[in-house]
Design an enzyme around this catalytic site. Structure first.
Site, short mmCIF file in Angstrom:
data_model
loop_
_atom_site.label_atom_id
_atom_site.label_comp_id
_atom_site.label_asym_id
_atom_site.label_seq_id
_atom_site.Cartn_x
_atom_site.Cartn_y
_atom_site.Cartn_z
N CYS A 138 0.84 -1.20 0.00
CA CYS A 138 0.00 0.00 0.00
C CYS A 138 0.88 1.26 0.00
O CYS A 138 1.50 1.57 -1.00
CB CYS A 138 -1.01 -0.02 1.13
SG CYS A 138 -2.32 1.22 0.90
N HIS B 252 -3.78 -5.08 0.49
CA HIS B 252 -3.41 -5.34 1.88
C HIS B 252 -3.63 -6.80 2.25
O HIS B 252 -4.64 -7.14 2.89
CB HIS B 252 -4.27 -4.48 2.82
CG HIS B 252 -3.84 -3.08 2.96
ND1 HIS B 252 -2.75 -2.69 3.71
CD2 HIS B 252 -4.38 -1.92 2.47
CE1 HIS B 252 -2.63 -1.37 3.68
NE2 HIS B 252 -3.60 -0.88 2.93
N GLU C 87 -2.32 -8.33 4.57
CA GLU C 87 -2.26 -8.45 6.03
C GLU C 87 -3.59 -8.14 6.70
O GLU C 87 -3.78 -8.44 7.89
CB GLU C 87 -1.15 -7.53 6.60
CG GLU C 87 -1.51 -6.06 6.69
CD GLU C 87 -1.37 -5.29 5.38
OE1 GLU C 87 -1.32 -4.04 5.44
OE2 GLU C 87 -1.34 -5.91 4.30
#
Length: 234
Positions: A94, A182, A184
């Protein structure tokens, strides 16, 4: 492999209390995929970057900041990225994707397409030995307004979409790659972040995003791609 996580921002306190910080999210994603991984975290938005040789590989996190904003900590981070990308396997996610592209000669802007939130789909545009799977396309959570408008010279666009054409980049020299999405983010955090940013995001965009977050993503596959990239280049 000892992976250094460069924290370039932190979730708002209520989100951090519930879900943890970005380094913990990456550790939760990556550690189960490779028992040989260990981690250190460096807060580079408050402290100077570490020595490039302090870790075997590097990962640059997301941030609410813009890569083009005049923060004092951004030029030292860009210098670190330029040195790391020439010597150590380095991944950006990002904001990390954007600052890496900018540091290496690309251009980042607030996109005229507006907010990208929820689950987006990216499509392959070039082969990459580290990005595998039964389907070329992959779904992942996103939350961004800024985009890489022009990749650096010598970079390859590995995947993208109509909304985000330069979504995954591999850089000249072979030691650096980055992605706009993303992996994560678990769904619960993505939903809470969407609510936290409610005042900034048009309601029709938020509504579509909330529905999209009801479907599964390929976050594990992307985590595997990050591990494969880092370990294959160490």
């Amino acid at each position: 492999m000892h992976l250094g996580i460069l924290e370039t921002g932190a979730p708002a306190p209520p989100l951090a209390t519930r879900h943890g910080r970005y380094d913990a999210m990456f550790e939760a994603l990556l550690a189960p995929l490779d028992a040989g991984l260990s981690f250190s975290t460096f807060n580079v938005f408050e402290d100077a970057p570490p020595a490039v040789d302090a870790c075997e590989a590097w990962l640059v996190t997301g941030s609410a900041s813009g890569a083009y904003e005049p923060h004092d900590w951004i030029p030292p981070l860009e210098d670190f990225i330029r040195r790391a990308a020439a010597r150590r396997p380095t991944v950006g996610v990002c904001f990390g994707h954007q600052i890496m592209a900018q540091a290496l000669g690309g251009r980042v802007e607030k996109s005229a397409r507006g907010w990208g939130v929820g689950v987006h789909t990216y499509y392959p545009l070039a082969d990459a030995d580290w990005l595998r799977g039964p389907e070329g396309r992959f779904d992942c959570a996103v939350s961004h307004q800024d985009q890489v408008i022009a990749p650096p010279q010598g970079a390859s666009t590995i995947a993208g979409s109509n909304f985000c054409p330069n979504a995954v980049l591999a850089y000249e020299g072979g030691l650096a790659m980055s992605m706009q999405c993303h992996p994560e983010f678990e769904h619960a955090f993505a939903l809470d972040l969407l609510e936290h940013r409610r005042a900034s995001i048009p309601e029709d965009v938020s509504a579509v995003a909330r529905v999209s977050l009801e479907r599964a993503t390929d976050r594990r596959r992307l985590g595997e791609a990050i591990v494969r990239f880092l370990t294959s280049r160490s």
